[in-house]
Design an enzyme around this catalytic site. Structure first.
Site, PDB file in Angstrom:
ATOM      1  N   VAL A   1       0.836  -1.198   0.000  1.00 31.01           N
ATOM      2  CA  VAL A   1       0.000   0.000   0.000  1.00 31.01           C
ATOM      3  C   VAL A   1       0.872   1.249   0.000  1.00 31.01           C
ATOM      4  CG1 VAL A   1      -1.778   1.270   1.284  1.00 31.01           C
ATOM      5  CG2 VAL A   1      -1.771  -1.238   1.294  1.00 31.01           C
ATOM      6  N   HIS A   2       0.499   2.235  -0.813  1.00 26.81           N
ATOM      7  CA  HIS A   2       1.166   3.527  -0.750  1.00 26.81           C
ATOM      8  C   HIS A   2       0.899   4.134   0.627  1.00 26.81           C
ATOM      9  CE1 HIS A   2       2.122   7.731  -1.515  1.00 26.81           C
ATOM     10  NE2 HIS A   2       2.705   7.371  -2.656  1.00 26.81           N
ATOM     11  N   PRO A   3       1.904   4.774   1.252  1.00 29.45           N
ATOM     12  CA  PRO A   3       1.680   5.348   2.588  1.00 29.45           C
ATOM     13  C   PRO A   3       0.460   6.256   2.669  1.00 29.45           C
ATOM     14  CG  PRO A   3       4.013   5.396   2.056  1.00 29.45           C
ATOM     15  CD  PRO A   3       3.304   4.925   0.810  1.00 29.45           C
TER      16      PRO A   3
END
Length: 338
Positions: free
Chosen positions: A229-231
């Site tokens: 997941v992208h932050p």
């Protein structure tokens, strides 16, 4: 007070600013006036349509500050994937091979282009102002969509999915895209996602490799992106995970972000929300924080409120809350604990 409501054409200028600020990979919120106008008009038609079964309608919501009129976020529901165009994903499963002569069986992780997730309701387009990240308003923006599904189940499928934005660097580089997509399109990741937002993913997906991609043959940096997941997408992931969504064996076509899945009937804001009668009160002995909505279509509204909610009695709401929800004393509302 902030309220979630269906989008209107007058929201276009503010939506375009939200689009400029949105995370790369949120292709359902393009920074293009005409494309956004089309999305708004399509959503307005969906809310007004007499729908008996999910047919690819798109329901676009905005989160608005009722005092300033400023939009603080937006989110969407696509009623059923694959109705208007193919819905592609990458299936992440072992590819098995065996040799009887050598008595060897072996499974190699592989990614395969597929349309397995067609026919499911899709949550997409989640974007909220940075200063409201991890606040009750984020929960409102995400979960009020689910309360809308609870109010109008015939319009949606029996299962719900969402694609969480995958990992990319601060300068917009995706190791996964660089390892696969870049070779087929000669486009940087940011440009490919921009084109998908302006047109559709179909024209790019049609050129993706039709045969399994063996994961061990990818660079380590690309392998690390699978299901990552992208932050900035972590909050969207966390909210839906608490709702009962789970990861499955599918990832995004371009950045390998995870796909979350849940049976509609098992989603917390759907299964645990209940109807109550609104009672006007100038003073509330608040016992907890709740999401509150009406069950409307084009006039759908939802807010977060501090309330005293009993098992089966009426729920006291202030005049401001009633006005924000577009209901009057004695009308029915829907509530679920935050």
């Amino acid at each position: 007070m902030l309220a979630l409501r269906p989008v209107q054409l007058t929201d276009l200028p503010q939506l375009q600013q939200l689009a400029r600020d949105s995370l790369v990979g949120v292709t359902s919120l393009p920074d293009d006036t005409e494309r956004l106008r089309e999305k708004i008009l399509d959503s307005c038609a969906s809310f007004e349509a007499d729908v008996q079964v999910a047919g690819g309608e798109n329901y676009f919501f905005v989160l608005q500050d009722l005092v300033s009129g400023r939009l603080a976020g937006c989110s969407e529901i696509l009623s059923s994937t694959g109705c208007n165009e193919p819905f592609y994903s990458l299936r992440h499963r072992p590819f098995s091979s065996e040799s009887r002569e050598l008595n060897i069986q072996h499974g190699v992780p592989a990614l395969s282009l597929c349309q397995d997730l067609s026919g499911q309701t899709l949550l997409r387009g989640f974007h909220i102002d940075a200063q409201r990240v991890r606040t009750p308003e984020s929960e409102l923006l995400s979960r009020a969509r689910l309360m809308f599904i609870a109010a109008h189940p015939r319009r949606f499928a029996e299962s719900v999915i969402t694609e969480i934005v995958g990992f990319s660097t601060e300068d917009g580089q995706s190791p996964f895209w660089d390892a696969i997509g870049q070779h087929f399109f000669d486009l940087p990741y940011v440009e490919a996602e921009r084109l998908c937002g302006l047109q559709s993913r179909t024209f790019l997906a049609d050129l993706m490799p039709q045969y399994p991609i063996y994961v061990p043959m990818l660079p380590p940096a690309a392998q690390d992106c699978i299901g990552r997941v992208h932050p900035d997408g972590q909050e969207a992931f966390d909210i839906l995970e608490r709702e009962g969504f789970e990861t499955n064996s599918y990832v995004d076509l371009f950045d390998a972000g995870p796909t979350l899945h849940a049976r509609t009937a098992n989603i917390r804001s759907i299964s645990q929300s209940r109807h109550a009668i609104a009672r006007q009160s100038n003073q509330i002995d608040a016992r907890g924080r709740y999401l509150v909505s009406n069950d409307g279509l084009a006039n759908y509204r939802a807010i977060v409120a501090e309330l005293d909610v009993s098992a089966d009695g009426p729920v006291a709401l202030t005049p401001d809350m009633l006005e924000a929800l577009g209901v009057t004393d004695g009308e029915q509302i829907r509530v679920v604990a935050l």
